[in-house]
Write a protein that holds these residues in place. Structure first.
Motif, short mmCIF file in Angstrom:
data_model
loop_
_atom_site.label_atom_id
_atom_site.label_comp_id
_atom_site.label_asym_id
_atom_site.label_seq_id
_atom_site.Cartn_x
_atom_site.Cartn_y
_atom_site.Cartn_z
N GLN A 219 62.01 5.06 -34.97
CA GLN A 219 62.06 3.60 -35.14
C GLN A 219 61.78 3.22 -36.58
O GLN A 219 62.32 2.25 -37.10
CB GLN A 219 61.05 2.93 -34.20
N GLY A 220 60.90 3.99 -37.23
CA GLY A 220 60.56 3.72 -38.63
C GLY A 220 61.81 3.70 -39.49
O GLY A 220 61.99 2.81 -40.33
N LYS A 221 62.71 4.68 -39.25
CA LYS A 221 63.96 4.74 -40.02
C LYS A 221 64.74 3.44 -39.88
O LYS A 221 65.25 2.89 -40.85
CB LYS A 221 64.84 5.90 -39.50
N LYS A 222 64.87 2.96 -38.63
CA LYS A 222 65.67 1.75 -38.38
C LYS A 222 65.04 0.53 -39.06
O LYS A 222 65.72 -0.27 -39.70
CB LYS A 222 65.77 1.49 -36.86
N ILE A 223 63.73 0.41 -38.89
CA ILE A 223 63.07 -0.77 -39.44
C ILE A 223 63.12 -0.76 -40.97
O ILE A 223 63.30 -1.79 -41.61
CB ILE A 223 61.61 -0.85 -38.93
N ARG A 224 63.00 0.43 -41.54
CA ARG A 224 63.07 0.57 -43.00
C ARG A 224 64.40 0.02 -43.51
O ARG A 224 64.45 -0.69 -44.51
CB ARG A 224 62.92 2.06 -43.34
N GLU A 225 65.48 0.33 -42.78
CA GLU A 225 66.80 -0.17 -43.18
C GLU A 225 66.86 -1.69 -43.06
O GLU A 225 67.42 -2.37 -43.93
CB GLU A 225 67.91 0.48 -42.33
N ILE A 226 66.29 -2.22 -41.97
CA ILE A 226 66.30 -3.68 -41.77
C ILE A 226 65.57 -4.37 -42.94
O ILE A 226 66.04 -5.38 -43.48
CB ILE A 226 65.65 -4.05 -40.42
N ILE A 227 64.46 -3.79 -43.35
CA ILE A 227 63.69 -4.38 -44.47
C ILE A 227 64.51 -4.32 -45.75
O ILE A 227 64.66 -5.33 -46.46
CB ILE A 227 62.35 -3.64 -44.65
N LYS A 228 65.08 -3.14 -46.03
CA LYS A 228 65.87 -2.99 -47.26
C LYS A 228 67.02 -4.00 -47.29
O LYS A 228 67.26 -4.65 -48.30
CB LYS A 228 66.45 -1.56 -47.34
N ASN A 229 67.71 -4.12 -46.15
CA ASN A 229 68.85 -5.05 -46.08
C ASN A 229 68.42 -6.49 -46.29
O ASN A 229 69.10 -7.26 -46.97
CB ASN A 229 69.57 -4.91 -44.75
N SER A 230 67.28 -6.84 -45.70
CA SER A 230 66.83 -8.24 -45.82
C SER A 230 66.51 -8.57 -47.28
O SER A 230 66.79 -9.67 -47.75
CB SER A 230 65.61 -8.49 -44.93
N ILE A 231 65.96 -7.59 -47.99
CA ILE A 231 65.63 -7.84 -49.40
C ILE A 231 66.91 -7.91 -50.24
O ILE A 231 67.07 -8.78 -51.09
CB ILE A 231 64.67 -6.75 -49.93
N LYS A 232 67.84 -7.00 -49.94
CA LYS A 232 69.13 -7.00 -50.65
C LYS A 232 69.82 -8.36 -50.49
O LYS A 232 70.29 -8.96 -51.45
CB LYS A 232 70.02 -5.88 -50.08
N GLU A 233 69.83 -8.84 -49.24
CA GLU A 233 70.47 -10.12 -48.95
C GLU A 233 69.81 -11.26 -49.70
O GLU A 233 70.47 -12.13 -50.26
CB GLU A 233 70.38 -10.42 -47.45
N GLU A 234 68.49 -11.22 -49.71
CA GLU A 234 67.74 -12.30 -50.35
C GLU A 234 68.02 -12.30 -51.85
O GLU A 234 68.21 -13.35 -52.46
CB GLU A 234 66.25 -12.11 -50.08
N GLU A 235 68.09 -11.09 -52.43
CA GLU A 235 68.31 -10.99 -53.87
C GLU A 235 69.71 -11.45 -54.25
O GLU A 235 69.91 -12.10 -55.27
CB GLU A 235 68.09 -9.54 -54.34
N SER A 236 70.68 -11.13 -53.39
CA SER A 236 72.05 -11.53 -53.69
C SER A 236 72.26 -13.01 -53.37
O SER A 236 73.31 -13.56 -53.63
CB SER A 236 73.04 -10.66 -52.93
N GLY A 237 71.27 -13.61 -52.81
CA GLY A 237 71.22 -15.05 -52.69
C GLY A 237 71.88 -15.61 -51.49
O GLY A 237 72.29 -16.73 -51.46
#
Lengths: 218, 226, 271
Positions: free
Chosen positions: C253-271
């Motif tokens: 589950q850690g792997k999955k959640i890690r991806e969700i976190i990374k994606n959320s930050i990427k999205e936020e940065e790209s605005g």
């Protein structure tokens, strides 16, 4: 025997101090193992533990609160017991504190206990009632059966040996009245029983002790 | 692999236990574990304070863990800190499965652990002592609770980390079990371990707990001169 | 976190036990499935780093603030991270105002250990002037709505908030400059909590599952699949095999959640 020790396997009746897990029966307390053949009953008699109120027991207690319709009594347990005036008096009394006040010691019978250990007491007939004068002693409640002895033999011997009046509470509180020297002897005897209840030959040691003290004090 | 104090990887420090060391408490015990010195006392079952915590079907068990100001190198500020509060909570969780709380509805059992000298492993020493104190108080238990830590230091998985090993250590796993069923009742871990290393450490800790169990039984019997 | 006073708990227990026996959960999740995770990084602009996290209906906010201060005497060249949790009365009828109770303290310490012990933060890089001035990173957890499993929700929010945090660079004299840099983070540790109900491990317990649990276990893992922290909470017990099973579930589950976190930050940065 320590808690968690396997004491028996198979079809046995469970007494106190044991639990069943499947086919196995384990001890739950530090104590001595007993097996009662006629009932196929296994139990471990604890060496330590607080008093749990049981209907029919006699206890020594202290009045801790006088409420409008009852007394609350500390009976040396996790639970306060209550005494209803109807279980204490023949006549109506308005001010209960004139009968038993806070701090008074009473000897009482446990009349009734519910499943959460609310105990109601009874003091209406002798020898129950207020304890005046005398001395109070403590013993582990688990040792009270040894203090009383088989069919009361031990306590009878102590009463005779010290020429004193003694009331034993199952809750580990003992009240006695007699000559000063004799009440000291009672204290010593109780201490011996408290410390050596689990060592065999107890009756003989107490008998010897009482005889020796009796000679010195006569 | 050689350890700083010459112990083997699965060897405990010297452990000494004594039951019934305090007069006022309903039950008590003292555990000396390496340089740890820990007292535990039990009061109860007794009336529940505050009243609203009372449960009609069982006793409640409350644990307090405290380190004295003089128990560590630099004086510790007296009173509860966050670490102590947390250890009190996990200790209660470690003891609770073994205590037959249903025996005493509507009552409270208080366990107090006081660390007089701390030298790595105080919570395991505390749980070990608290168990003895509970038995000494005559409180019915399904089994004893025996505690011991395992961990990783100098790249090796070892039992019962000393202060030096803990300071430089790569992982520490305090653990407690009910030895009869090997059910784990305390488990904490910090550090970095692979899954295989973790499994090895857990098995080592179970062995340590079982050695502690034997010492606990002896200490209980010793109180009655057997 | 379990309310002893809850009148429906005993009725619920039978019901949930029965569901679990049929390999089911009340919200139709698999035993090793998290509830829906929603992350809004940088939610609080006043904070150096922050995250709003929803885990099912549980809602939490973590804010990261920094200060410059004296290091601890025994680690003079390392910065400091400190985590606190506030159980605000708004979040649950069981929470009361006042100093943190043992549940709030345990939560903060479990979240803290999950991050600290992974060595995700290079605390040596948080040193400004050895022995005198270091960064002190405050991770403050605020619970908005407790619908179960605060530990994982707060764990996700805390590491996300740290990932979004920006600190000013200090000059040689120990004065802050205009230049801002991210925190020196080299890992994304993830904390997963399971409860044992009717001898089964349920990941990410909802409130009702939490109320009827037999025991609880939390396992934190890092990007390489190492175990970095564990905590058994509450009463109850686990078999060794159950602990190892919890470790495996947490790693996956850690792997999955890690991806969700990374994606959320990427999205936020790209605005």
């Amino acid at each position: 025997m320590t808690p968690g020790t396997l004491v028996a396997q198979g079809e046995y009746a469970l007494g106190s101090g044991v639990i069943r897990e499947g086919n196995e029966i384990y001890s739950t307390v530090l104590g001595l193992f007993y097996y009662q053949d006629n009932k196929k009953l296994v139990r471990v008699v604890p060496l330590e533990g607080k008093y749990l109120p049981k209907a029919g027991d006699s206890v020594v207690g202290k009045i801790v609160k006088v409420l409008p319709g009852k007394w609350l009594v500390n009976i040396n347990s996790a639970y306060l017991a209550s005494l209803d005036p109807r279980n204490a008096l023949y006549d109506r009394v308005d001010d209960l504190s004139r009968v038993y006040n806070v701090g008074d010691l009473i000897f009482a019978k446990i009349d009734y206990v519910n499943e959460i250990y609310d105990a109601s007491l009874f003091t209406k007939v002798m020898p129950y009632g207020k304890l005046r004068g005398g001395k109070i002693y403590e013993i582990h409640p688990t040792r009270v059966p040894r203090l009383i002895g088989k069919k009361g033999s031990m306590i009878y011997m102590i009463k005779q040996g010290t020429k004193s009046k003694i009331l034993v509470g199952q809750n580990g509180l003992i009240w006695a009245t007699g000559k000063d020297k004799m009440t000291d002897v009672i204290g010593k005897v109780i201490t011996i029983i408290d410390n050596e209840a689990h060592i065999s030959g107890l009756t003989d040691r107490i008998k010897e002790f009482l005889e020796k003290e009796g000679e010195q004090n006569s | 692999m050689k350890r700083g104090d010459g112990r083997k990887k699965d060897e405990l420090r010297n452990v000494r236990m004594e039951v019934g060391v305090l007069k006022r408490a309903d039950g008590s015990a003292y555990v000396e574990w390496g340089n740890n010195k820990v007292f535990a006392s039990v009061y109860g079952p007794r009336e529940v304070i505050p009243r609203f915590l009372a449960r009609n079907d069982r006793a409640i068990l409350r644990c307090k863990y405290n380190m004295t100001p003089f128990s560590v190198e630099d004086r510790k500020r007296p009173g509860p800190d966050r670490r102590s509060v947390e250890i009190g909570k996990v200790t209660a969780g470690a003891l609770e499965p073994a205590v037959i709380l249903e025996t005493y509805p509507n009552s409270m059992i208080n366990v107090n652990i006081e660390v007089m000298q701390a030298d790595a492993g105080t919570r395991c020493a505390g749980i070990t002592a608290a168990t003895l104190a509970l038995v000494d108080a005559g409180i019915p238990m399904r089994d004893l609770v025996s505690a011991c830590a395992a961990g990783k230091a100098n790249d090796g998985i070892i039992l019962d980390l000393s202060k030096e090993e803990d300071n430089k250590g790569q992982a520490d796993i305090p653990m407690a079990i009910m030895p009869r069923s090997e059910e784990v009742t305390l488990l904490q871990m910090d550090g970095i371990l692979t899954e295989d290393e973790l499994e090895e450490a857990l098995k080592l800790a179970v062995g340590g707990c079982k050695s502690i169990y034997e010492l606990q039984k002896n200490a209980l019997m010793a109180k009655y001169g057997e | 976190m379990v309310s002893e006073m809850d009148p429906i708990a005993s009725i619920k227990k039978e019901y949930i036990n029965e569901l679990v026996a049929q390999e089911k959960r009340e919200d139709d999740r698999a035993f090793d499935e998290h509830r829906n995770i929603k992350i809004i990084p940088n939610y609080i602009k006043k904070a150096e780093g922050s995250a709003y996290v929803e885990l099912g209906d549980t809602k939490v906010i973590v804010g990261v603030k920094y200060d410059a201060g004296k290091p601890f005497a025994d680690i003079p060249n390392q910065g400091v991270m400190t985590t606190s949790a506030e159980f605000a009365p708004m979040a649950s009828p069981e929470f009361e105002s006042g100093p943190p109770g043992e549940n709030a303290i345990e939560l903060a310490r479990v979240v803290d250990r999950g991050i600290r012990e992974s060595e995700a933060i290079d605390t040596k890089k948080l040193c400004i002037i050895p022995g005198e001035k270091v960064y002190i990173v405050f991770v403050d957890i605020q619970i908005l709505d407790n619908c179960g499993n605060l530990i994982d929700a707060c764990g996700i929010a805390a590491i996300t908030a740290l990932l979004t945090a920006r600190m000013p660079v200090y000059d040689k004299d120990g004065n802050p400059t205009e230049e801002m840099v991210p925190l020196p983070l080299n890992k994304i540790p993830i904390t997963c909590t399971m409860v044992k109900v009717n001898n089964k491990l349920l990941l990410d317990p909802a409130l009702d599952e939490e109320k009827v649990l037999d025991s609880r276990i939390t396992v934190s893992t890092d990007d390489d699949g190492n175990i970095v922290a564990m905590q058994k909470g509450t009463g109850g017990s686990f078999k060794l095999e159950e602990i190892m099973e919890a470790v495996k579930i947490s790693k996956e589950q850690g792997k999955k959640i890690r991806e969700i976190i990374k994606n959320s930050i990427k999205e936020e940065e790209s605005g």
